[in-house]
Design a protein around this motif. Structure first.
Motif, PDB file in Angstrom:
ATOM      1  N   PHE A 254      17.644   8.480  -5.134  1.00  0.00           N
ATOM      2  CA  PHE A 254      16.720   8.584  -6.262  1.00  0.00           C
ATOM      3  C   PHE A 254      15.300   8.280  -5.785  1.00  0.00           C
ATOM      4  CE2 PHE A 254      15.350   6.420 -10.481  1.00  0.00           C
ATOM      5  CZ  PHE A 254      14.729   7.575 -10.907  1.00  0.00           C
ATOM      6  N   PRO A 255      14.502   9.312  -5.434  1.00  0.00           N
ATOM      7  CA  PRO A 255      13.106   9.077  -5.054  1.00  0.00           C
ATOM      8  C   PRO A 255      12.311   8.552  -6.256  1.00  0.00           C
ATOM      9  CG  PRO A 255      13.855  11.255  -4.371  1.00  0.00           C
ATOM     10  CD  PRO A 255      14.881  10.727  -5.322  1.00  0.00           C
ATOM     11  N   PHE A 256      11.476   7.548  -6.005  1.00  0.00           N
ATOM     12  CA  PHE A 256      10.734   6.925  -7.103  1.00  0.00           C
ATOM     13  C   PHE A 256       9.369   6.486  -6.594  1.00  0.00           C
ATOM     14  CE2 PHE A 256       9.523   4.185 -10.504  1.00  0.00           C
ATOM     15  CZ  PHE A 256      10.293   4.529 -11.606  1.00  0.00           C
ATOM     16  N   ASN A 257       8.312   6.953  -7.270  1.00  0.00           N
ATOM     17  CA  ASN A 257       6.935   6.665  -6.871  1.00  0.00           C
ATOM     18  C   ASN A 257       6.385   5.442  -7.596  1.00  0.00           C
ATOM     19  OD1 ASN A 257       6.350   9.200  -5.245  1.00  0.00           O
ATOM     20  ND2 ASN A 257       7.021  10.074  -7.189  1.00  0.00           N
ATOM     21  N   ARG A 258       5.632   4.629  -6.858  1.00  0.00           N
ATOM     22  CA  ARG A 258       5.014   3.442  -7.447  1.00  0.00           C
ATOM     23  C   ARG A 258       3.578   3.286  -6.941  1.00  0.00           C
ATOM     24  NH1 ARG A 258       8.741   0.316 -10.136  1.00  0.00           N
ATOM     25  NH2 ARG A 258      10.914   0.892  -9.775  1.00  0.00           N
ATOM     26  N   LEU A 259       2.737   2.752  -7.817  1.00  0.00           N
ATOM     27  CA  LEU A 259       1.328   2.520  -7.509  1.00  0.00           C
ATOM     28  C   LEU A 259       1.079   1.016  -7.424  1.00  0.00           C
ATOM     29  CD1 LEU A 259      -1.649   3.507  -7.243  1.00  0.00           C
ATOM     30  CD2 LEU A 259      -1.768   3.440  -9.748  1.00  0.00           C
ATOM     31  N   PHE A 260       0.404   0.592  -6.361  1.00  0.00           N
ATOM     32  CA  PHE A 260       0.115  -0.819  -6.111  1.00  0.00           C
ATOM     33  C   PHE A 260      -1.389  -1.040  -6.061  1.00  0.00           C
ATOM     34  CE2 PHE A 260       4.211   0.115  -4.320  1.00  0.00           C
ATOM     35  CZ  PHE A 260       4.975  -1.046  -4.446  1.00  0.00           C
ATOM     36  N   MET A 261      -1.796  -2.222  -6.455  1.00  0.00           N
ATOM     37  CA  MET A 261      -3.210  -2.581  -6.331  1.00  0.00           C
ATOM     38  C   MET A 261      -3.358  -4.103  -6.182  1.00  0.00           C
ATOM     39  SD  MET A 261      -4.223  -1.566 -10.238  1.00  0.00           S
ATOM     40  CE  MET A 261      -2.947  -0.298 -10.323  1.00  0.00           C
ATOM     41  N   ILE A 262      -4.238  -4.498  -5.282  1.00  0.00           N
ATOM     42  CA  ILE A 262      -4.609  -5.895  -5.110  1.00  0.00           C
ATOM     43  C   ILE A 262      -6.133  -5.941  -5.091  1.00  0.00           C
ATOM     44  CG2 ILE A 262      -4.585  -7.897  -3.582  1.00  0.00           C
ATOM     45  CD1 ILE A 262      -1.893  -6.989  -2.532  1.00  0.00           C
ATOM     46  N   ALA A 263      -6.721  -6.832  -5.881  1.00  0.00           N
ATOM     47  CA  ALA A 263      -8.179  -6.942  -5.916  1.00  0.00           C
ATOM     48  C   ALA A 263      -8.574  -8.401  -6.028  1.00  0.00           C
ATOM     49  CB  ALA A 263      -8.746  -6.159  -7.094  1.00  0.00           C
ATOM     50  N   ARG A 264      -9.653  -8.754  -5.334  1.00  0.00           N
ATOM     51  CA  ARG A 264     -10.173 -10.128  -5.376  1.00  0.00           C
ATOM     52  C   ARG A 264     -11.449 -10.156  -6.207  1.00  0.00           C
ATOM     53  NH1 ARG A 264      -9.534 -14.658  -1.956  1.00  0.00           N
ATOM     54  NH2 ARG A 264      -8.431 -13.362  -0.414  1.00  0.00           N
TER      55      ARG A 264
END
Length: 268
Positions: A254-264
């Motif tokens: 099951f291919p599954f796309n995810r978006l990540f973000m880290i900000a200071r």
């Protein structure tokens, strides 16, 4: 989403497959050894608390001098499960849309929850207001809405087009560039990336079992009666099994796309 009942047992069926994106996000965060020692950590949309516990362990919450950690969720069912855990974590019932901390936060974390909250162009600046200068926001949201697993919901629900469309609209995100634009005015460092996981699922109707514990829940609630739900489910399962067939060994990829973000956040 506060009216939708969540099943912690069903959500947890996939164990490490669901935990892996959160673990990957936590691994990218600066740790105390690098000089980042948050005193107040909040996990928004903590669910049954599994990810919150991993986050707590990464920052030494078992130490008497460790950080204060709060898990926030709107689901009574999820929080009931979380409160059975043994970690030194405070569990709080609140809706992310209007949540406010009692003190500024050093690390604001959210894994697979913010897509249920509308209007991110306004939500994110408000969340950043709750961060101390130099604090970090770390987010992961599903980005699989154009994949067959999600598109086939509309196909199976053609007889209830309006209800299904309204329910599906409850979960949505912006484009990666939009998050960059909304984070950069308040942040010195913004790291955005996308990952496609190839989840290995087992058992019959594997992808249906995955979606039925998350994106499908508001859709099922929106359908008019049990007969409609049964008809929809039969169509949806049939199409899913065509697009995501079980392999000879009984496993389903099951291919599954995810978006990540880290900000200071910028220092004062």
């Amino acid at each position: 989403m506060s009216n939708t009942h969540w099943d912690p047992a069903r959500y947890g069926l996939f164990g490490n497959e669901r935990l892996r994106p959160a673990i990957d996000l936590i691994s990218r965060l600066p740790k105390p050894a690098s000089g980042f020692s948050p005193r107040h950590i909040v996990d928004l949309g903590c669910g049954p608390g599994s990810v919150t516990a991993i986050l707590a362990d990464a920052y030494g919450s078992s130490d008497p001098d460790g950080p204060r950690i709060t898990g926030v969720d709107s689901s009574d069912e999820m929080l009931e499960t979380a409160r059975k855990r043994g970690e030194n974590i405070t569990w709080q019932k609140a809706d992310i849309a209007d949540w406010q901390p009692d003190a500024p936060v050093d690390l604001l974390f959210s894994n697979a929850a913010l897509h249920w909250v509308p209007d991110h162009s306004k939500l994110f600046p408000r969340l950043l207001e709750h961060l101390r200068p130099g604090g970090i926001i770390a987010i992961q949201v599903p980005n699989n809405f154009l994949a067959p697993s999600h598109q086939l919901i509309g196909e199976a629900g053609m007889d209830w087009r309006k209800e299904v469309a309204t329910a599906m609209h409850a979960a949505r995100i912006m484009r990666p560039g939009d998050y960059f634009d909304v984070l950069t005015p308040a942040c010195d460092e913004v790291d955005l990336w996308q990952t496609q996981y190839c989840h290995v699922l087992t058992g019959p109707d594997a992808v249906y079992n995955w979606t039925s514990s998350t994106i499908l829940r508001p859709v099922m609630d929106a359908l008019p009666d049990d007969e409609a739900r049964a008809k929809f489910t039969a169509k949806y399962k049939e199409r899913l099994n065509q697009v995501y067939p079980s392999r000879d060994d009984g496993r389903t990829l099951f291919p599954f796309n995810r978006l990540f973000m880290i900000a200071r956040k910028k220092s004062a």
